[in-house]
Write a protein that holds these residues in place. Sequence first.
Motif, short mmCIF file in Angstrom:
data_model
loop_
_atom_site.label_atom_id
_atom_site.label_comp_id
_atom_site.label_asym_id
_atom_site.label_seq_id
_atom_site.Cartn_x
_atom_site.Cartn_y
_atom_site.Cartn_z
N MET A 160 0.81 -1.20 0.00
CA MET A 160 0.00 0.00 0.00
C MET A 160 0.86 1.26 0.00
SD MET A 160 -2.27 1.86 2.72
CE MET A 160 -1.61 3.12 3.69
N PHE A 220 3.56 2.14 -1.59
CA PHE A 220 4.14 2.58 -2.86
C PHE A 220 3.10 2.58 -3.98
CE2 PHE A 220 8.96 2.67 -3.61
CZ PHE A 220 9.18 3.38 -2.45
N GLU A 221 1.84 2.56 -3.63
CA GLU A 221 0.78 2.56 -4.63
C GLU A 221 0.40 3.98 -5.01
OE1 GLU A 221 -2.40 0.38 -2.81
OE2 GLU A 221 -1.51 -1.54 -3.33
N ASN A 222 -0.04 4.15 -6.25
CA ASN A 222 -0.59 5.41 -6.73
C ASN A 222 0.42 6.55 -6.74
OD1 ASN A 222 -3.20 4.22 -7.05
ND2 ASN A 222 -3.45 4.40 -4.84
N GLN A 223 1.64 6.25 -7.14
CA GLN A 223 2.63 7.32 -7.24
C GLN A 223 2.23 8.29 -8.35
OE1 GLN A 223 6.71 6.31 -8.16
NE2 GLN A 223 7.35 8.44 -8.00
N TYR A 224 2.32 9.56 -8.06
CA TYR A 224 1.99 10.57 -9.07
C TYR A 224 3.09 11.63 -9.18
CZ TYR A 224 0.99 14.24 -5.68
OH TYR A 224 1.13 15.19 -4.71
N PHE A 247 2.53 10.21 -3.40
CA PHE A 247 1.54 9.17 -3.63
C PHE A 247 0.14 9.68 -3.31
CE2 PHE A 247 5.53 7.24 -2.45
CZ PHE A 247 5.71 6.28 -3.43
N ARG A 248 -0.81 9.38 -4.19
CA ARG A 248 -2.20 9.66 -3.89
C ARG A 248 -2.63 8.70 -2.77
NH1 ARG A 248 -5.39 10.34 -9.61
NH2 ARG A 248 -3.85 11.69 -10.61
N CYS A 249 -3.42 9.19 -1.86
CA CYS A 249 -3.77 8.39 -0.70
C CYS A 249 -5.19 8.72 -0.26
CB CYS A 249 -2.78 8.69 0.42
SG CYS A 249 -3.03 7.76 1.92
N ASN A 250 -6.00 7.70 -0.06
CA ASN A 250 -7.37 7.92 0.42
C ASN A 250 -7.47 7.98 1.93
OD1 ASN A 250 -8.49 7.97 -2.18
ND2 ASN A 250 -8.57 5.74 -2.24
N TYR A 308 2.36 11.67 1.14
CA TYR A 308 1.06 11.08 0.87
C TYR A 308 0.06 12.23 0.82
CZ TYR A 308 3.45 6.80 1.92
OH TYR A 308 4.35 5.76 1.89
#
Length: 153
Positions: free
Chosen positions: A1, A3-7, A98-101, A143
Amino acid sequence: MLFENQYQIAYVTHDLKEAMTVLSDQFGVTGWRGLNADYVVENTIMTPEGEKSITMRVAIAILGNMTLEVLEPIAGETTIFTEMLVPGQLLRLHHLGFRCNDLDAAKAANAKYGRQVVSEGRFKAAHFIYVDARETLGHFLEYVAAPAEYWNR
């Protein structure tokens, strides 16, 4: 989780205008947007020591799905940026974004490995945290939680 959604890839510099020139001339970066070498961001952040002010020059280029950010610390609580600067080196990797919810989940997951949040704040509609991953990775992790329209660049 984590390293997910790197922008984003972000560099720190002591001379933003020169850094933009080098990135454009040597690496073909074009399309510097919105923020540029004359754009100064003044913000308030939370640190482990409490609320602090920070002033930075910021430039951003959108490269496909990746955002390139270049930061020049100016005043205030800029320690996490200035301590990454190397004399004689124009650009230095500072963080991956990273985008993070769920920022609380990102905090907890990093804390499990001893990585602490060193600053937290808001910019426009975005809420961000910087996590110190230098011991393992040599740089910070950022994040960012934001509404869907924030990501429409």
